[in-house]
Design a protein around this motif. Sequence first.
Motif, mmCIF file in Angstrom:
data_model
loop_
_atom_site.group_PDB
_atom_site.id
_atom_site.type_symbol
_atom_site.label_atom_id
_atom_site.label_comp_id
_atom_site.label_asym_id
_atom_site.label_seq_id
_atom_site.Cartn_x
_atom_site.Cartn_y
_atom_site.Cartn_z
ATOM 1 N N ASP A 1 11.282 10.626 -4.542
ATOM 2 C CA ASP A 1 10.066 10.236 -5.580
ATOM 3 C C ASP A 1 10.620 9.355 -6.627
ATOM 4 O O ASP A 1 11.826 9.453 -7.066
ATOM 5 C CB ASP A 1 9.459 11.567 -6.344
ATOM 6 N N PRO B 1 9.125 8.989 -10.381
ATOM 7 C CA PRO B 1 8.286 9.334 -11.406
ATOM 8 C C PRO B 1 8.418 8.286 -12.510
ATOM 9 O O PRO B 1 9.342 8.010 -12.851
ATOM 10 C CB PRO B 1 8.608 10.761 -11.766
ATOM 11 N N ASN C 1 7.794 5.188 -12.436
ATOM 12 C CA ASN C 1 7.898 3.744 -11.659
ATOM 13 C C ASN C 1 6.497 3.316 -11.635
ATOM 14 O O ASN C 1 5.551 4.130 -10.938
ATOM 15 C CB ASN C 1 8.494 3.912 -10.360
ATOM 16 N N VAL D 1 5.283 7.463 -0.340
ATOM 17 C CA VAL D 1 5.162 8.662 0.797
ATOM 18 C C VAL D 1 6.361 8.943 1.238
ATOM 19 O O VAL D 1 7.076 8.219 1.560
ATOM 20 C CB VAL D 1 4.089 8.253 1.863
ATOM 21 N N LYS E 1 0.748 -1.317 -0.045
ATOM 22 C CA LYS E 1 -0.072 -0.161 -0.143
ATOM 23 C C LYS E 1 0.715 1.291 -0.043
ATOM 24 O O LYS E 1 0.426 2.182 -0.686
ATOM 25 C CB LYS E 1 -0.861 0.108 1.048
ATOM 26 N N TYR E 2 1.923 1.214 0.769
ATOM 27 C CA TYR E 2 2.828 2.478 0.830
ATOM 28 C C TYR E 2 4.312 2.043 0.696
ATOM 29 O O TYR E 2 4.677 0.916 1.068
ATOM 30 C CB TYR E 2 2.773 2.919 2.054
ATOM 31 N N ASN F 1 4.944 1.830 -9.168
ATOM 32 C CA ASN F 1 4.611 1.904 -7.764
ATOM 33 C C ASN F 1 4.807 3.466 -7.348
ATOM 34 O O ASN F 1 4.816 3.551 -6.158
ATOM 35 C CB ASN F 1 5.326 0.940 -6.987
ATOM 36 N N ALA F 2 4.858 4.131 -8.376
ATOM 37 C CA ALA F 2 5.270 5.825 -7.668
ATOM 38 C C ALA F 2 4.074 6.100 -6.959
ATOM 39 O O ALA F 2 4.199 7.159 -6.130
ATOM 40 C CB ALA F 2 5.152 6.566 -9.069
ATOM 41 N N ASP F 3 2.747 5.951 -7.238
ATOM 42 C CA ASP F 3 1.847 6.491 -6.537
ATOM 43 C C ASP F 3 1.598 5.746 -5.097
ATOM 44 O O ASP F 3 0.787 6.381 -4.215
ATOM 45 C CB ASP F 3 0.275 5.949 -7.289
ATOM 46 N N LYS F 4 2.465 4.787 -4.593
ATOM 47 C CA LYS F 4 2.560 4.291 -3.531
ATOM 48 C C LYS F 4 3.352 5.032 -2.500
ATOM 49 O O LYS F 4 3.498 4.801 -1.349
ATOM 50 C CB LYS F 4 2.680 2.799 -3.551
#
Lengths: 401, 401
Positions: A45, A47, A49, A56, A38-39, A51-54
């Motif tokens: 960051d 960008p 990738n 934090v 999930k995280y 899984n970039a949206d995971k």
Amino acid sequence: MINVAVLGYGTIGSGVVEVLQTNAAVIAKRVGEDIAVKYILDLRDFPGNPNADKVVHDYDIIDKDSDIQVVVECMGGVEPAYTFVKKALLNGKSVATSNKELVAKHGAELIAIAREKNINFLFEASVGGGIPIVRPLLRCLTADVIEEVSGILNGTTNYMLTRMGEEGLSFEEALKEAQEKGYAELHPEADVEGYDACRKVAILSSLAFGQQVDFEDIYTEGITKITAEDFCYAAKMKKSIKLLGSSWKTDDKFYAMVCPMLLDNEHPLSGVKDVFNAIFVRGNMVDETMFYGKGAGKLPTASAVAADVIDCAKHIGKNIKILWEPEKLTLSDLGNFERKYFVRMPADTAEETIQNIFGTVEMISVDGIDEKAFITGLMKESAFNAAAEKAGNIINRIRLD
Amino acid sequence: MINVAVLGYGTIGSGVVEVLQTNAAVIAKRVGEDIAVKYILDLRDFPGNPNADKVVHDYDIIDKDSDIQVVVECMGGVEPAYTFVKKALLNGKSVATSNKELVAKHGAELIAIAREKNINFLFEASVGGGIPIVRPLLRCLTADVIEEVSGILNGTTNYMLTRMGEEGLSFEEALKEAQEKGYAELHPEADVEGYDACRKVAILSSLAFGQQVDFEDIYTEGITKITAEDFCYAAKMKKSIKLLGSSWKTDDKFYAMVCPMLLDNEHPLSGVKDVFNAIFVRGNMVDETMFYGKGAGKLPTASAVAADVIDCAKHIGKNIKILWEPEKLTLSDLGNFERKYFVRMPADTAEETIQNIFGTVEMISVDGIDEKAFITGLMKESAFNAAAEKAGNIINRIRLD
């Protein structure tokens, strides 16, 4: 669905995500439900990738999300890993880590918290990379009193020693090659001085003997003094030179050390080459066993972390008992331990002098090396050190296993 | 207190009692309560033995005693072991067994009963004696898709092959020596024909691939045709000859076989000597791992059985999930698998004939052996067999790993 947060998206952390995603189907079958990342906590960051949206940047997001049941720690180093891991455990989240510094220093405390909270703190990947060794010690060899754990625990130095032995490279040449191949770091002290192996021996000893063994108490000697000539003698003696991390028990005395050792070519650890690791375990019933594999590398290490994640997922609300009590185990003085030593002295040393100082010895000569070299009889380390000081002009000495 | 009944007081059964009694204190600490042997089932009496008062001759006594939570089966053979074990499981008693025939034949069914009853059927000692391999496959390498399991699974034949390789003994001499040392039986077929290894490959394959692999489906070739001359060639090629039990997966096809193989001296299994066993496992993430130790012998094997007893005791009322489904896995035809072959033919065979039949080959000659010997290129087994039949007068052929 089990939700996981991965702390640190470097080599190992990104490997864990890769393993969990690539083998998702078979893992879900084994666990009985899906495992989802999930995280990902990282300062950077990523960008582009997948899984970039995971990603934090604030641990608090993970800490406060009660959906997260397992935290994977792959940051390395003691801080802030320790703070995050302790927080996670206190908040009822299980932790899987590959971090040997963290485990060697705070293992006993973190295990105790996990036990109290009925969750898990697992660390298979902190020793031996992908090689199963923590679980075998804790959950396979459970009918045995463990008497010895010895291993080739550092792939970098094993690669260097293999190249020195097979190609006659000097220490400097072997180090340069290891650096070029990406096996050794620019500042290679942690590997070549044995510090990395020392942390791993501390973990293995604590598990084998069930009590805290402080890494600061472990005598540690690296491979920086090993030369091409030493390997010429080793070949003559049908032995190999390996950096061994060892702990053992004799008559209720406990010993631990990291140092180069001369091993017979017949010894199972002797054939372990290149970046491979292997850990030899002797129990009072099972006798000799050995566990061999890739001690480092992205996917092998990540495979071990992921196996811990799977174990955490299969044991939600159930602590897997780990006997590692916080009371410190007092290691015995190595000075009292008897072994043989290989010694090299200048050519003009009289054999009579050698025998006067070291007792009866077995002389070893190698074509093209003009020295006096020999193997001592069994000597206590304290007696050997006194003799060596008396002799004064020793070129090198290596312990025999 | 966990009460245990041991079925069969032979070498392994008496070893299990010895392990549980000798290491009782440390085992109690790990389990959290004492483990006591209450009954020993055997046809014989053991007057004077400290455990003589535990001996019973009727399985019903054990069956009807609800105090017994774990049954240890060390009788060997399919019957009456199967009847007793099934009864025990149906009555809610967990079972630990060292019996490879039982596990290979009825493993899937007994695992299913244990799952349904929320108890356990464990069999670590059925493969590799004291070497942890069943648990590592099921509970350590859980993040991996297992692609290959290959091993030296029979200590008797490994001892014989070691002696043939190191001392130049013939098969007959090596067998005689193994019999004198108690490693080989008077009727040694189960070992030298590969039947023992075949059962173990069936178990390992079923675990690795999660489905029933029938031992009758596994191509099995023993070591009876291996000669002292083969070892002369092996030495020349810097290879060793090992009896390997292997199963592997390529492109969703599954293969399994037992046969002598020529392994490079660099292969980790190559250095496994005498009665030692080792099992090599390749996963899609962890890459190569190997598990090494004593594959037989009273206390090492008993240590593995006792570890299963401990696991049963720690998991009362909780089934440890074992993925071994009863649906039979269809093995692919080995005829389609490509590999190289080492071949020996009479001295008067023309090299041109060899090349006409086998394609481009690499000739191998050894001083003092007047033959034509060679290594083929990669050939499908079916193509090789057709070529060998055409050639007609092959002295011996060994597969290359």
